[in-house]
Design a protein around this motif. Structure first.
Motif, PDB file in Angstrom:
ATOM      1  N   GLY A 265      -2.546  36.647  18.538  1.00  0.00           N
ATOM      2  CA  GLY A 265      -2.531  35.315  17.928  1.00  0.00           C
ATOM      3  C   GLY A 265      -3.531  34.381  18.583  1.00  0.00           C
ATOM      4  O   GLY A 265      -4.259  34.747  19.510  1.00  0.00           O
ATOM      5  N   LYS A 266      -3.555  33.191  18.086  1.00  0.00           N
ATOM      6  CA  LYS A 266      -4.461  32.179  18.666  1.00  0.00           C
ATOM      7  C   LYS A 266      -3.922  31.739  20.022  1.00  0.00           C
ATOM      8  O   LYS A 266      -2.710  31.801  20.251  1.00  0.00           O
ATOM      9  CB  LYS A 266      -4.539  30.979  17.717  1.00  0.00           C
ATOM     10  N   PRO A 267      -4.793  31.244  20.931  1.00  0.00           N
ATOM     11  CA  PRO A 267      -4.292  30.741  22.222  1.00  0.00           C
ATOM     12  C   PRO A 267      -3.322  29.584  21.997  1.00  0.00           C
ATOM     13  O   PRO A 267      -3.488  28.794  21.061  1.00  0.00           O
ATOM     14  CB  PRO A 267      -5.561  30.254  22.936  1.00  0.00           C
ATOM     15  N   LYS A 268      -2.330  29.512  22.867  1.00  0.00           N
ATOM     16  CA  LYS A 268      -1.334  28.439  22.755  1.00  0.00           C
ATOM     17  C   LYS A 268      -1.673  27.319  23.733  1.00  0.00           C
ATOM     18  O   LYS A 268      -1.800  27.572  24.935  1.00  0.00           O
ATOM     19  CB  LYS A 268       0.069  28.989  23.077  1.00  0.00           C
ATOM     20  N   PHE A 269      -1.814  26.107  23.201  1.00  0.00           N
ATOM     21  CA  PHE A 269      -2.077  24.916  24.021  1.00  0.00           C
ATOM     22  C   PHE A 269      -0.843  24.011  23.986  1.00  0.00           C
ATOM     23  O   PHE A 269      -0.234  23.821  22.922  1.00  0.00           O
ATOM     24  CB  PHE A 269      -3.258  24.100  23.459  1.00  0.00           C
TER      25      PHE A 269
ATOM     26  N   THR B  94      -7.803  22.499  16.504  1.00  0.00           N
ATOM     27  CA  THR B  94      -6.539  22.941  15.904  1.00  0.00           C
ATOM     28  C   THR B  94      -6.732  24.216  15.071  1.00  0.00           C
ATOM     29  O   THR B  94      -5.787  24.971  14.858  1.00  0.00           O
ATOM     30  CB  THR B  94      -5.906  21.822  15.037  1.00  0.00           C
ATOM     31  N   ALA B  95      -7.962  24.463  14.614  1.00  0.00           N
ATOM     32  CA  ALA B  95      -8.215  25.725  13.896  1.00  0.00           C
ATOM     33  C   ALA B  95      -8.264  26.903  14.869  1.00  0.00           C
ATOM     34  O   ALA B  95      -7.925  28.029  14.523  1.00  0.00           O
ATOM     35  CB  ALA B  95      -9.531  25.632  13.123  1.00  0.00           C
ATOM     36  N   ALA B  96      -8.661  26.601  16.123  1.00  0.00           N
ATOM     37  CA  ALA B  96      -8.868  27.692  17.081  1.00  0.00           C
ATOM     38  C   ALA B  96      -7.631  27.986  17.932  1.00  0.00           C
ATOM     39  O   ALA B  96      -7.532  29.057  18.526  1.00  0.00           O
ATOM     40  CB  ALA B  96     -10.049  27.354  17.997  1.00  0.00           C
ATOM     41  N   VAL B  97      -6.714  27.033  18.009  1.00  0.00           N
ATOM     42  CA  VAL B  97      -5.551  27.220  18.905  1.00  0.00           C
ATOM     43  C   VAL B  97      -4.260  26.832  18.176  1.00  0.00           C
ATOM     44  O   VAL B  97      -4.291  26.139  17.160  1.00  0.00           O
ATOM     45  CB  VAL B  97      -5.668  26.351  20.196  1.00  0.00           C
ATOM     46  N   ASP B  98      -3.144  27.309  18.735  1.00  0.00           N
ATOM     47  CA  ASP B  98      -1.834  26.837  18.268  1.00  0.00           C
ATOM     48  C   ASP B  98      -1.335  25.792  19.258  1.00  0.00           C
ATOM     49  O   ASP B  98      -1.227  26.086  20.459  1.00  0.00           O
ATOM     50  CB  ASP B  98      -0.827  27.998  18.237  1.00  0.00           C
TER      51      ASP B  98
ATOM     52  N   GLU C  20       3.580  32.523  28.768  1.00  0.00           N
ATOM     53  CA  GLU C  20       3.224  32.753  27.353  1.00  0.00           C
ATOM     54  C   GLU C  20       2.333  31.639  26.782  1.00  0.00           C
ATOM     55  O   GLU C  20       1.539  31.870  25.861  1.00  0.00           O
ATOM     56  CB  GLU C  20       4.515  32.879  26.518  1.00  0.00           C
ATOM     57  N   ILE C  21       2.463  30.426  27.321  1.00  0.00           N
ATOM     58  CA  ILE C  21       1.548  29.349  26.905  1.00  0.00           C
ATOM     59  C   ILE C  21       0.232  29.564  27.659  1.00  0.00           C
ATOM     60  O   ILE C  21       0.238  29.782  28.877  1.00  0.00           O
ATOM     61  CB  ILE C  21       2.138  27.960  27.247  1.00  0.00           C
ATOM     62  N   ASP C  22      -0.887  29.540  26.943  1.00  0.00           N
ATOM     63  CA  ASP C  22      -2.168  29.798  27.621  1.00  0.00           C
ATOM     64  C   ASP C  22      -2.547  28.629  28.522  1.00  0.00           C
ATOM     65  O   ASP C  22      -2.904  28.842  29.679  1.00  0.00           O
ATOM     66  CB  ASP C  22      -3.257  30.072  26.585  1.00  0.00           C
ATOM     67  N   VAL C  23      -2.534  27.406  27.966  1.00  0.00           N
ATOM     68  CA  VAL C  23      -2.969  26.252  28.768  1.00  0.00           C
ATOM     69  C   VAL C  23      -2.071  25.049  28.491  1.00  0.00           C
ATOM     70  O   VAL C  23      -1.797  24.729  27.328  1.00  0.00           O
ATOM     71  CB  VAL C  23      -4.427  25.831  28.444  1.00  0.00           C
TER      72      VAL C  23
ATOM     73  N   ASN D  45     -15.989  19.966  26.246  1.00  0.00           N
ATOM     74  CA  ASN D  45     -16.588  20.972  27.147  1.00  0.00           C
ATOM     75  C   ASN D  45     -15.491  21.849  27.757  1.00  0.00           C
ATOM     76  O   ASN D  45     -15.645  23.060  27.887  1.00  0.00           O
ATOM     77  CB  ASN D  45     -17.354  20.293  28.291  1.00  0.00           C
ATOM     78  N   ALA D  46     -14.373  21.212  28.138  1.00  0.00           N
ATOM     79  CA  ALA D  46     -13.276  21.966  28.756  1.00  0.00           C
ATOM     80  C   ALA D  46     -12.661  22.926  27.739  1.00  0.00           C
ATOM     81  O   ALA D  46     -12.441  24.112  28.039  1.00  0.00           O
ATOM     82  CB  ALA D  46     -12.216  21.001  29.300  1.00  0.00           C
ATOM     83  N   PHE D  47     -12.404  22.434  26.514  1.00  0.00           N
ATOM     84  CA  PHE D  47     -11.826  23.307  25.481  1.00  0.00           C
ATOM     85  C   PHE D  47     -12.756  24.492  25.205  1.00  0.00           C
ATOM     86  O   PHE D  47     -12.316  25.627  25.077  1.00  0.00           O
ATOM     87  CB  PHE D  47     -11.594  22.522  24.175  1.00  0.00           C
ATOM     88  N   THR D  48     -14.057  24.196  25.113  1.00  0.00           N
ATOM     89  CA  THR D  48     -15.020  25.260  24.824  1.00  0.00           C
ATOM     90  C   THR D  48     -15.049  26.287  25.957  1.00  0.00           C
ATOM     91  O   THR D  48     -15.062  27.504  25.716  1.00  0.00           O
ATOM     92  CB  THR D  48     -16.433  24.653  24.624  1.00  0.00           C
ATOM     93  N   ALA D  49     -15.032  25.792  27.204  1.00  0.00           N
ATOM     94  CA  ALA D  49     -15.050  26.717  28.356  1.00  0.00           C
ATOM     95  C   ALA D  49     -13.817  27.624  28.342  1.00  0.00           C
ATOM     96  O   ALA D  49     -13.902  28.818  28.653  1.00  0.00           O
ATOM     97  CB  ALA D  49     -15.124  25.916  29.663  1.00  0.00           C
ATOM     98  N   ILE D  50     -12.675  27.055  27.953  1.00  0.00           N
ATOM     99  CA  ILE D  50     -11.442  27.865  27.892  1.00  0.00           C
ATOM    100  C   ILE D  50     -11.594  28.935  26.810  1.00  0.00           C
ATOM    101  O   ILE D  50     -11.363  30.119  27.035  1.00  0.00           O
ATOM    102  CB  ILE D  50     -10.213  26.973  27.577  1.00  0.00           C
ATOM    103  N   LEU D  51     -12.007  28.489  25.617  1.00  0.00           N
ATOM    104  CA  LEU D  51     -12.047  29.407  24.472  1.00  0.00           C
ATOM    105  C   LEU D  51     -13.116  30.484  24.645  1.00  0.00           C
ATOM    106  O   LEU D  51     -12.974  31.596  24.156  1.00  0.00           O
ATOM    107  CB  LEU D  51     -12.269  28.618  23.172  1.00  0.00           C
ATOM    108  N   GLU D  52     -14.189  30.143  25.383  1.00  0.00           N
ATOM    109  CA  GLU D  52     -15.261  31.134  25.590  1.00  0.00           C
ATOM    110  C   GLU D  52     -15.083  31.894  26.899  1.00  0.00           C
ATOM    111  O   GLU D  52     -15.938  32.694  27.282  1.00  0.00           O
ATOM    112  CB  GLU D  52     -16.622  30.421  25.575  1.00  0.00           C
TER     113      GLU D  52
END
Ligand code: SF4
Ligand code: SF4
Length: 330
Positions: free
Chosen positions: A2-6, A32-36, A58-61, A175-182
């Motif tokens: 699934g998508k990462p959980k924030f 919101t499209a990239a994470v739950d 279970e929660i990513d961040v 920048n922080a969200f992008t660094a997490i997702l990448e």
């Protein structure tokens, strides 16, 4: 997969950090499209039991803003730590205590006395104060304990990363969200903002002479600051020399000195103490590391609210941390 959980949570804060997420504008739709988003009390109707139902990690961040002041906040940040792989201290109050940290000049008793009794607009003849348990017609109502001391997030739980600022600017958040997702986060413990000081990026830095000489400290409302000149050169205390850059010089561009919301740079252990030594040097005190108590007193006496000026955002994270209450009772 699934998508990462924030998760987003707020403790002792003003709500500005929540606004900062909304200020992402259209970028928020990309997030919101990239994470739950699995918790965001200010915007979505998830409950504590929803968080409790997650497996550990279970929660990513989790992004937690605000300092920790109450029992409920302490419980929630511990729960989020247990359920999350990464915890980010989001904004000045979680990072260094922020404005709520200035309440460490008082304790619970003196704050309650002021707020519920001696404020001129309060009418409380029966001396009713908040209590952790209250009996209402045989039913027990509870409130969380209000602690004496405001704490930064990392004084309560292990924190992986920090996003500074009051509030953090949208570009640093993205920048922080992008660094997490990448998967491109730096070393654990990093502050996700530039390492340079604000003076290094300030548009007024060119007007800052090699050696500053202040004769008198002035407050910003007492003069019309020259919008081209360094504030320190004008005798107005500006925390730029000891504050991390990355805010876009927001206050400077509004002709206001920096109050230090981004926290100290890596080299600065205590933002307020270091600023005091910078000011000492401006007064011609040559060896700022050996400044005497008398010299400190002479400078501080020129400042109406020294803690509010030198530690506006960082008192809870400083070596002072809080006032000793015996001194209040004197
Ligand atoms: S002290 Fe303030 S005004 Fe002067 S250069 Fe530094 S950030 Fe700019
Ligand atoms: S200028 Fe200073 S107080 Fe203002 S936003 Fe930037 S770091 Fe914060």
């Amino acid at each position: 997969m699934g998508k990462p959980k924030f998760a987003f949570y707020w403790c002792a804060s003003c709500g500005g950090c929540e606004e900062a997420i909304i200020d992402l504008g259209e970028d928020l739709l990309k997030v919101t499209a990239a994470v739950d988003i699995v918790l965001w009390p200010v915007a979505l109707d998830f409950k504590r039991k929803d968080v409790e139902a997650f497996e550990d990690g279970e929660i990513d961040v989790s992004f937690i803003n605000g300092a920790v002041r109450t029992e409920e906040q302490e419980e929630m940040v511990n729960l989020l730590r247990q359920k999350s792989q990464l915890v980010f201290a989001f904004g000045s109050c979680a990072h260094i205590g922020g404005i709520p940290g200035l309440a460490n000049l008082w304790n619970k008793e003196s704050i309650f006395e002021r707020v519920y009794k001696t404020v001129p607009t309060v009418n409380n003849p029966d001396n009713v104060y908040p209590k952790t348990t209250t009996d209402i017609n045989g039913n027990e109502l509870t409130l969380p304990e209000f602690y004496d001391t405001v704490r930064t997030l990392d004084q309560v739980i292990d924190v992986d990363y920090y996003i500074p600022g009051c509030a953090p600017p949208p570009d640093l958040i993205m920048n922080a969200f992008t660094a997490i997702l990448e998967g491109k986060l730096p070393a654990k413990g990093s502050v996700l903002a530039p390492e340079k000081s604000l003076c290094d990026t300030c548009p007024r830095a060119k007007s800052k002479p090699e050696k500053l000489a202040i004769k008198e400290i002035r407050r910003v409302h007492q003069v019309a600051p020259d919008p081209e000149k360094c504030f320190l050169e004008q005798g107005i205390i500006c925390l730029g020399p000891v504050t991390r850059s990355g805010c876009g010089e927001r206050c400077i561009n509004a002709n206001m000195p920096c109050r230090g919301c981004f926290g100290p740079t890596r080299e600065v252990a205590d933002q307020g103490a270091k600023m005091l030594s910078v000011i000492a040097a401006c007064f011609g005190i040559e060896n700022e590391d050996k400044i005497s108590d008398e010299e400190v007193k002479a400078i501080v006496n020129q400042v109406d609210d020294p803690v509010g000026v030198f530690y506006m955002y960082s008192l809870a994270a400083s070596v002072l941390r809080r006032r000793q209450m015996e001194q209040i009772k004197e």
